[in-house]
Design a protein around this motif. Structure first.
Motif, PDB file in Angstrom:
ATOM      1  N   THR A 155       0.828  -1.205   0.000  1.00  0.00           N
ATOM      2  CA  THR A 155       0.000   0.000   0.000  1.00  0.00           C
ATOM      3  C   THR A 155       0.864   1.256   0.000  1.00  0.00           C
ATOM      4  OG1 THR A 155      -1.727  -1.184   1.201  1.00  0.00           O
ATOM      5  CG2 THR A 155      -1.834   1.221   1.241  1.00  0.00           C
ATOM      6  N   LEU A 156       1.905   1.250   0.831  1.00  0.00           N
ATOM      7  CA  LEU A 156       2.819   2.396   0.903  1.00  0.00           C
ATOM      8  C   LEU A 156       3.468   2.640  -0.460  1.00  0.00           C
ATOM      9  CD1 LEU A 156       4.365   4.495   2.676  1.00  0.00           C
ATOM     10  CD2 LEU A 156       6.115   2.739   2.947  1.00  0.00           C
ATOM     11  N   ILE A 157       3.947   1.589  -1.079  1.00  0.00           N
ATOM     12  CA  ILE A 157       4.619   1.717  -2.371  1.00  0.00           C
ATOM     13  C   ILE A 157       3.642   2.190  -3.443  1.00  0.00           C
ATOM     14  CG2 ILE A 157       5.694   0.326  -4.197  1.00  0.00           C
ATOM     15  CD1 ILE A 157       7.455  -0.806  -1.958  1.00  0.00           C
ATOM     16  N   ALA A 158       2.412   1.729  -3.380  1.00  0.00           N
ATOM     17  CA  ALA A 158       1.398   2.201  -4.329  1.00  0.00           C
ATOM     18  C   ALA A 158       1.167   3.705  -4.175  1.00  0.00           C
ATOM     19  CB  ALA A 158       0.094   1.432  -4.134  1.00  0.00           C
ATOM     20  N   GLU A 159       1.169   4.197  -2.943  1.00  0.00           N
ATOM     21  CA  GLU A 159       1.012   5.639  -2.706  1.00  0.00           C
ATOM     22  C   GLU A 159       2.154   6.417  -3.348  1.00  0.00           C
ATOM     23  OE1 GLU A 159       0.642   6.646   1.427  1.00  0.00           O
ATOM     24  OE2 GLU A 159      -1.065   5.307   1.718  1.00  0.00           O
ATOM     25  N   PHE A 160       3.371   5.924  -3.169  1.00  0.00           N
ATOM     26  CA  PHE A 160       4.513   6.633  -3.744  1.00  0.00           C
ATOM     27  C   PHE A 160       4.512   6.542  -5.268  1.00  0.00           C
ATOM     28  CE2 PHE A 160       6.090   6.960   0.540  1.00  0.00           C
ATOM     29  CZ  PHE A 160       6.778   8.166   0.514  1.00  0.00           C
ATOM     30  N   ARG A 161       4.059   5.426  -5.812  1.00  0.00           N
ATOM     31  CA  ARG A 161       3.951   5.321  -7.276  1.00  0.00           C
ATOM     32  C   ARG A 161       2.986   6.377  -7.807  1.00  0.00           C
ATOM     33  NH1 ARG A 161       3.479  -1.042  -7.200  1.00  0.00           N
ATOM     34  NH2 ARG A 161       5.681  -1.589  -7.341  1.00  0.00           N
ATOM     35  N   ARG A 162       1.854   6.538  -7.108  1.00  0.00           N
ATOM     36  CA  ARG A 162       0.870   7.548  -7.542  1.00  0.00           C
ATOM     37  C   ARG A 162       1.444   8.957  -7.465  1.00  0.00           C
ATOM     38  NH1 ARG A 162      -2.638   4.058  -4.738  1.00  0.00           N
ATOM     39  NH2 ARG A 162      -2.559   5.356  -2.883  1.00  0.00           N
TER      40      ARG A 162
END
Length: 157
Positions: free
Chosen positions: A71-78
């Motif tokens: 989830t954290l990595i998805a936030e940074f990707r966005r």
């Protein structure tokens, strides 16, 4: 206590900066991201206020750990960080919750630094677990020069 909400509010600032730079392109998508992040920050803030209001019977939410890295990595990707996550199979013996939360914060801080100081850099997060061992590495390539020197991003303490 501030660390929980600070990350979300910083992410909103980062997304708002992306909106400014986009010159109207993807405005709806970026606006939706800002809204979702703001709602999550408000929910976390309400939880913190609840804990402060009550003594012993306050509901305590678990702190993020290794299971929350996706989830954290998805936030940074966005938010524009080109990041990949590599994880080995978890060991039979899991790290303590404190170690897991510390690992999560380590990764969050590293990705925040990549976003601030090496925008656009390809980044790899690697998590290796073995018996009585947790090894983390966050490596990034070269980023492009920042176009706005005063830009701020997600922060943590």
């Amino acid at each position: 206590m501030h660390d929980v909400v600070t990350h979300r509010v910083s992410l909103m600032v980062l997304q708002a900066t992306a909106l400014e730079v986009s010159e109207g392109r993807d405005a709806v998508t970026i606006g939706q991201q800002i809204g979702a992040t703001g709602r999550a920050a408000l929910a976390e803030l309400r939880s913190l206020v609840e804990i402060l209001r009550y003594d012993d019977d306050a509901p305590l939410a678990p702190q993020p750990g290794l299971a929350d890295l996706d989830t954290l990595i998805a936030e940074f990707r966005r938010s524009g960080v080109a990041v990949t996550l590599e994880q080995t199979e978890p060991a039979e013996q899991h790290p303590s919750l404190l170690v897991e939360h510390t690992a999560y914060r380590f990764v969050r801080e590293a990705l925040t630094n990549v976003h601030k100081h090496a925008p656009g850099a390809p980044t790899r997060v690697r998590v290796e677990q073995a018996s009585h061992l947790l090894r983390l590495s966050v490596r990034n390539g070269r980023g492009r020069p920042s176009t706005s020197p005063g830009r701020s991003g997600p922060t943590s303490s």
